[in-house]
Enzyme design. Structure first.
Site, mmCIF file in Angstrom:
data_model
loop_
_atom_site.group_PDB
_atom_site.id
_atom_site.type_symbol
_atom_site.label_atom_id
_atom_site.label_comp_id
_atom_site.label_asym_id
_atom_site.label_seq_id
_atom_site.Cartn_x
_atom_site.Cartn_y
_atom_site.Cartn_z
ATOM 1 N N GLU B 144 14.433 61.836 13.251
ATOM 2 C CA GLU B 144 14.719 62.303 11.269
ATOM 3 C C GLU B 144 15.038 63.005 11.370
ATOM 4 O OE1 GLU B 144 11.567 60.803 12.711
ATOM 5 O OE2 GLU B 144 11.255 59.197 12.367
ATOM 6 N N HIS B 213 -0.319 56.787 10.115
ATOM 7 C CA HIS B 213 0.308 56.157 9.200
ATOM 8 C C HIS B 213 -0.392 56.049 8.540
ATOM 9 C CE1 HIS B 213 2.233 55.346 13.569
ATOM 10 N NE2 HIS B 213 3.326 54.626 13.373
#
Lengths: 427, 408
Positions: B144, B213
């Site tokens: 990322e 998450h």
């Protein structure tokens, strides 16, 4: 004269014991060169167990075999090129020395990282680029900016924090940017610029393949140091660049020290060039104190990128004569090591080469020295006389579209508030 | 809990609130309210606009504006362009917006994990790789920080990337590039390089997805100077904000919500964008201003149904722009109702609500009859167990209680 690349420097000691009396001559092309990463050729001179994997680590180039001629009459550079290289290196050195002076006189502040001793890398690589090629650097970026063509006046003003600086005084020593010359910065955190460079290379590939600008062959160079090679961003970008065959060259300026941390103390395998083949790109090691050797390697690496063959990792063994920054007392480095590299001063070496090969006379080189001194003096004068940024400049470049500051209580965009342009608005 | 919405009965009650209580001079788009009714396993949407009748009408295309406030609402155009529009789900609206922008400008590209061949983990980029190719819709390795940086470098050199974080939580890994480069480089380069990048992805508390998450990251990014943050909540504003974000020269972070991707709505056929800096009036009212965004909008609207039955008249504003705040819409509302309740999914400490409270107190303190109440999610990592997860976020009964308390 052999045009081969650096002798296989597989040494694990900080400085090599290979003779450097004639820095520009190599007796035998023992080194690896990239040509095809798919070939694996073990040379007898290699002292290491080359990779377990096929097609990695080193490949002796056909190119090297072609250059069998060791005639001393085939020179590496022409006179013009030689003078250009000399001037660029002297420029970098003189500018950095002047920075040190100005810092101690209180004209510039903060962290200033000087490039003395490493000029061969900057000159060797950047002088082969076109204007549209991009360069991404680190905090040690003054000389990269100068080599890329940013005027000395703009760089010095930026260091003084004046509004005529290349970044309007908003960047400083560690954030040199120039759109015109495609210098994409100047980054204070190490490794931060490498993804940026990867992105610039991606744009080049995108322009060629998606936008169909068929002649777009812009290359990007990413400069960074040995400390960065232990950072995740380095490895992630090596992977992506090799995966997509991006037109980029990763140039490691291995000056063996990351502030006070010696490279061998920080790295499990100090040979950085070996990390290239692990990702599927050639890894080259070159003597970074020798501008002609660097230039030869650079030509190949940049050519490779331009032809669309993908990235290259080039490790330049070099040395910084000064401390990490002007605030660094530089107590940890062994004086013997410093002397060893001082003896290999790239400017002196090039001067010797030019004179010995009758490419230039003492007088011509002295004239260049003098000219550079004048340019640097002029830059300081210009910076001194430039205005400091006005308060109104504070909010100006935060957003490209200043509507990003939002809508104020009165219903107007804040950027339309007159106080905004004075720099006194609360945003 | 799923977003449970207005029934038709409540819609009638709402439409009885006078249209002219909403400052029509402020809007450049006809005021809309959107509700969704969940029937069993499927979603259906009932919509009405601000006019008294409940016909689907006046979905005027929103033009690109150069100033914040239009001088007058163009009501003639509003009633004449009664195109039927088309119905789609929120993730399809995002995809439509993205596809239209990619058609319009070849420099727009997408980068992210599994955006290409897989079509995106929430199907927002479905079909785009086939249409535009593997380089324009780039499947990246799992790195990322580096691919966000790569997007920033590409933006500096002329492209307009849309970076997808598979989950906004993953963007924590990219925080270095977002904070140091994305927000800063326009400034430190003295304005030489623009970074017209869009960073988007789903975030928020889902359905028992576990702590990592289910992060609410708006608060982490809000202090970064140089970026804009928006949160979408309906298919209409999702498409509009996506398009506006792509067209904007500033770096924009677009927060989507995992549970809202299947909302269905009818949106206009014509090209429109939503202003990045403006808030959206969801339901005009008189008694209390409720400020919210993203999924909490639906909890608020459900609570509003209860409140209306109890005789309250809440004004609900979806702030949409998390950074910067639209203090004009918010201010007008505060000046009218004098009571503010903020309902958000962000954490209590240092969240969007905390900043908003400070901003309102600073600017409109004189207009407040009561201290600002802020309902945020708990300062806990989201638990896995369903019951615990439910009480981590703000639920409609809490909103009802808060309004009752405020209006005493």
């Amino acid at each position: 004269m052999s045009t081969a690349f650096s002798a296989a420097k597989f040494s694990t000691q900080p400085f090599s014991t290979i003779s450097h009396d004639s820095p520009l001559v190599f007796a035998k092309p023992t080194s690896q060169f990239f040509g095809s990463t798919r070939k694996l050729r073990l040379t007898s001179s290699s002292k290491f167990n080359l990779s377990r994997r096929s097609g990695t680590v080193v490949a002796v180039s056909d190119y090297v075999k072609q250059k069998t001629s060791k005639s001393t009459t085939s020179l590496l550079i022409t006179k013009e090129e030689g003078l250009e290289l000399y001037e660029d290196m002297v420029f970098g050195r003189a500018f950095e020395d002047m920075c040190a002076q100005m810092y101690y006189r209180g004209k510039m502040f903060g962290f200033v990282h000087l490039y003395n001793g490493q000029e061969a890398v900057s000159t060797g690589f950047i002088k082969l680029l076109k204007q549209q090629d991009s360069v991404v650097s680190t905090y040690r970026d003054h000389v990269h900016a100068l080599s890329k063509g940013v005027p000395a006046r703009a760089v010095m003003s930026e260091l003084f924090g004046k509004t005529t600086g290349c970044c309007r005084g908003q960047g400083g020593s560690m954030h040199m940017f120039s759109r015109e010359h495609n210098l994409l910065g100047g980054f204070a955190f190490i490794g931060e610029g490498i993804p940026i460079a990867t992105g610039a290379a991606f744009t080049s590939k995108y322009k060629r393949e998606v936008l169909k600008e068929a002649d777009c062959d812009h290359v990007t160079l990413a400069f960074f140091g040995d400390g960065t090679c232990n950072n995740g961003q380095f490895f992630e970008c090596l992977n992506m660049a090799a995966l997509w065959k991006l037109p980029i060259v990763f140039v490691v300026e291995n000056n063996l020290w990351a502030i006070g941390m010696s490279h061998s103390r920080a790295t499990s395998d100090p040979q950085i060039y070996k990390k290239g083949p692990a990702f599927g790109m050639p890894g080259i090691h070159v003597d970074g104190m020798d501008v002609l050797k660097v230039r030869e390697v650079a030509k190949e690496a940049i050519g490779r990128a331009r032809r669309g063959e993908g990235p290259t990792l080039v490790e330049c063994e070099t040395y910084r004569f000064r401390g990490h920054s002007l605030a660094d007392p530089d107590e940890l480095r062994d004086p013997a090591e410093k002397d060893h590299y001082a003896a290999r001063d790239p400017i002196r070496a090039l001067k010797k080469y030019l004179i010995e090969n009758s490419l230039a006379s003492e007088a011509e080189l002295k004239a260049i020295d003098k000219k550079i001194d004048e340019v640097v003096e002029d830059a300081v004068e210009f910076a001194d006389e430039s205005p400091i940024p006005a308060r109104s400049q504070l909010l100006e470049n935060v957003f490209a579209d200043p509507r990003g500051f939002g809508i104020g209580p009165d219903g107007r965009y804040r950027c339309e508030d007159p106080k905004f342009t004075e720099g006194t608005a609360r945003v | 809990m799923a977003a449970i919405f207005q029934g038709v009965g409540a819609a009638e009650a709402l439409s009885s609130s006078p249209f002219n209580s909403f400052d029509s001079n402020k809007s450049i788009f006809s005021p809309r309210r959107s509700f969704s009714v969940r029937k069993g396993a499927s979603f259906a949407v009932v919509r009405s606009d601000g006019t008294v009748n409940l016909n689907l009408k006046g979905r005027r295309a929103q033009q690109l504006i150069s100033n914040a406030v239009a001088t007058k609402a163009d009501s003639a155009a509003a009633s004449s362009s009664s195109k039927p529009g088309h119905e789609l789900l929120l993730f399809e609206a995002l995809q439509e917006g993205l596809e239209e922008e990619m058609d319009r400008d070849p420099h727009v590209c997408v980068m992210g994990e599994d955006v290409g061949h897989y079509g995106g983990s929430y199907k927002v980029t479905k079909g785009l790789a086939k249409k535009f190719g593997d380089l324009r819709v780039l499947d990246t390795p799992i790195a990322e920080n580096s691919f966000t940086g790569m997007g920033i470098g590409a933006a500096m050199t002329g492209l307009r990337p849309v970076i997808e974080g598979m989950n906004m939580g993953f963007l924590l890994l990219a925080f270095n590039q977002i904070s140091n480069n994305c927000g800063m480089l326009h400034y430190t380069s003295g304005g030489q390089f623009t970074i017209p990048i869009v960073i988007r992805g789903p975030g928020g508390v889902g359905r028992q997805l576990g702590a990592e998450h289910s992060q609410r990251l708006e608060s982490y990014f809000q202090s970064i100077p140089g970026i804009q943050m928006v949160a979408c909540s309906t298919p209409y504003n999702a498409k509009g904000l996506m398009k506006a974000a792509i067209r904007s020269e500033n770096p924009v972070i677009l927060f989507e919500h995992v549970l809202l991707y299947n909302l269905k709505e009818r949106i206009p056929d014509e090209d429109y964008i939503c202003n990045l800096e403006e808030a959206e009036m969801v339901r005009p009212g008189e008694h209390v201003t409720i400020l919210t965004y993203s999924r909490m909008r639906y909890h608020v609207m459900q609570a509003a149904k209860t409140l209306v039955n109890k005789g309250y008249d809440p004004e609900v504003i979806d702030i949409r722009s998390l950074k910067p705040f639209d203090l004009y819409t918010i201010g007008n509302s505060v000046k009218k109702t004098h009571r503010v309740l903020i309902v958000e999914e962000c954490m209590r400490t240092g969240g969007i609500g905390a900043s908003l409270t400070a901003a309102i107190t600073e600017n409109f303190n004189d207009y407040l009859d009561a201290p600002i109440m802020c309902l945020s999610s708990q300062d806990v990592p989201t638990p896995y167990a369903g019951t615990l997860e439910e009480v981590t976020v703000v639920q409609p009964p809490q909103i009802v209680t808060a309004v009752e308390q405020l209006c005493q």
